[in-house]
Design a protein around this motif. Structure first.
Motif, short mmCIF file in Angstrom:
data_model
loop_
_atom_site.label_atom_id
_atom_site.label_comp_id
_atom_site.label_asym_id
_atom_site.label_seq_id
_atom_site.Cartn_x
_atom_site.Cartn_y
_atom_site.Cartn_z
N SER A 49 0.32 -0.93 -0.17
CA SER A 49 -0.13 0.44 -0.18
C SER A 49 1.02 1.28 -0.24
CB SER A 49 -0.92 -0.16 0.98
OG SER A 49 0.07 -0.10 2.51
N THR A 50 2.03 1.12 1.01
CA THR A 50 2.94 2.51 0.67
C THR A 50 3.59 2.80 -0.59
OG1 THR A 50 3.35 2.04 2.71
CG2 THR A 50 4.79 4.14 1.47
N ARG A 51 4.03 2.20 -1.77
CA ARG A 51 4.61 2.31 -2.63
C ARG A 51 3.49 2.22 -3.64
NH1 ARG A 51 8.68 -1.28 -5.93
NH2 ARG A 51 7.91 -1.00 -7.88
N ARG A 52 1.91 2.13 -4.05
CA ARG A 52 0.88 1.75 -4.67
C ARG A 52 1.13 3.92 -3.85
NH1 ARG A 52 -1.35 -2.97 -3.55
NH2 ARG A 52 -2.91 -1.93 -1.95
N LEU A 53 0.45 4.10 -3.13
CA LEU A 53 0.70 5.82 -2.58
C LEU A 53 1.95 6.32 -3.44
CD1 LEU A 53 -0.73 7.72 -0.75
CD2 LEU A 53 0.28 7.06 1.17
N LEU A 54 3.02 6.03 -2.51
CA LEU A 54 3.72 7.18 -3.08
C LEU A 54 3.36 6.94 -4.90
CD1 LEU A 54 6.85 6.06 -1.36
CD2 LEU A 54 5.51 7.48 -0.89
N GLN A 55 3.09 5.88 -5.15
CA GLN A 55 2.65 5.77 -7.27
C GLN A 55 1.45 6.90 -7.12
OE1 GLN A 55 3.04 1.76 -7.48
NE2 GLN A 55 4.62 1.61 -8.59
N SER A 56 0.75 7.10 -6.61
CA SER A 56 -0.02 8.02 -6.51
C SER A 56 0.33 9.15 -6.44
CB SER A 56 -1.52 7.30 -5.92
OG SER A 56 -2.36 7.92 -6.42
N LEU A 57 0.66 9.34 -5.92
CA LEU A 57 0.78 10.11 -5.24
C LEU A 57 2.09 11.39 -6.70
CD1 LEU A 57 2.00 11.14 -2.16
CD2 LEU A 57 0.23 11.84 -3.02
N HIS A 58 3.38 10.21 -7.27
CA HIS A 58 3.72 10.61 -8.15
C HIS A 58 3.26 10.61 -9.55
CE1 HIS A 58 7.40 10.57 -10.62
NE2 HIS A 58 6.93 10.15 -11.31
N ILE A 59 2.59 10.36 -9.49
CA ILE A 59 1.53 10.78 -11.22
C ILE A 59 0.47 11.73 -11.17
CG2 ILE A 59 -0.60 9.71 -12.26
CD1 ILE A 59 0.46 6.57 -11.64
N SER A 60 0.05 12.27 -9.21
CA SER A 60 -0.85 13.13 -8.83
C SER A 60 -0.16 14.66 -8.86
CB SER A 60 -2.12 13.45 -7.88
OG SER A 60 -2.28 12.20 -7.89
N PHE A 61 1.33 14.41 -8.31
CA PHE A 61 1.98 15.19 -8.38
C PHE A 61 2.46 16.14 -10.08
CE2 PHE A 61 2.46 15.54 -3.91
CZ PHE A 61 2.50 17.03 -3.34
N GLY A 62 3.33 14.58 -11.49
CA GLY A 62 3.55 14.39 -12.00
C GLY A 62 2.30 15.26 -13.32
#
Length: 187
Positions: A49-62
């Motif tokens: 879940s932490t990895r998915r959260l970081l990826q989701s944040l990366h996409i949104s901030f991207g």
């Protein structure tokens, strides 16, 4: 020969406008933040879940970075304050080249980010508020190539941004020509 910006322009025009300064530093924070998010999640096990959260944040901030980049480029081309070059000769050529290369790589990185996400065939959401539709179908077999290129461009941007920052510090502490101050205050 190095030319001081304060000698080339009146003191009240020796700074970039406030919007250009905000766009510059917001770009810097987003680029570093996106890079750190990607590097941190690479150490986490897949599917957590932490990895998915970081990826989701990366996409949104991207997506935020893409919007900031477009606005910054439009501002720079239309309304941003033009300052005389702070240097002459090879320093001017290096500065102009560095800025052009950083802009080109950031634009490429945004395109690669979209292509990579579309190649993954997974939801592409902005902070859970809305999904970005797939505009160009990308073969899933291309995702490793696109992902590798996205990673290479990210590292290149980080290295060049570090050199850019070091050049600003060199101007400030060794040349003492006011170049760094031009991007620190709009007043």
């Amino acid at each position: 020969m190095i030319q001081s910006s304060s000698a080339a322009a009146p003191a009240d025009l020796a700074h970039y406008d406030r919007a250009s300064i905000v766009f510059h530093w917001l770009t810097a924070v987003l680029v570093v933040g996106l890079f750190v998010l990607a590097e941190v999640w690479s150490f986490l096990p897949r599917g957590t879940s932490t990895r998915r959260l970081l990826q989701s944040l990366h996409i949104s901030f991207g997506l935020t970075f893409a919007a900031v980049f477009v606005l910054r480029a439009a501002w720079r081309l239309t309304a941003g304050r033009r300052l005389p070059p702070a240097a002459a000769g090879w320093l001017r050529v290096a500065s102009t080249g560095m800025h052009g290369l950083l802009y080109a790589l950031m634009a490429a990185q945004i395109v690669l980010g979209f292509l990579f996400r579309w190649a993954q065939g997974e939801p592409f959401a902005f902070f859970g508020l809305f999904d970005v539709p797939t505009l160009i179908p990308i073969d899933r077999e291309q995702r490793h190539f696109i992902g590798g290129l996205h990673n290479t461009v990210a590292w290149t941007i980080i290295v060049l941004a570090l050199l850019h920052a070091l050049a600003g510090l060199f101007h400030h502490y060794f040349l003492r020509d006011g170049v760094l101050r031009r991007m620190l205050s709009g007043r």
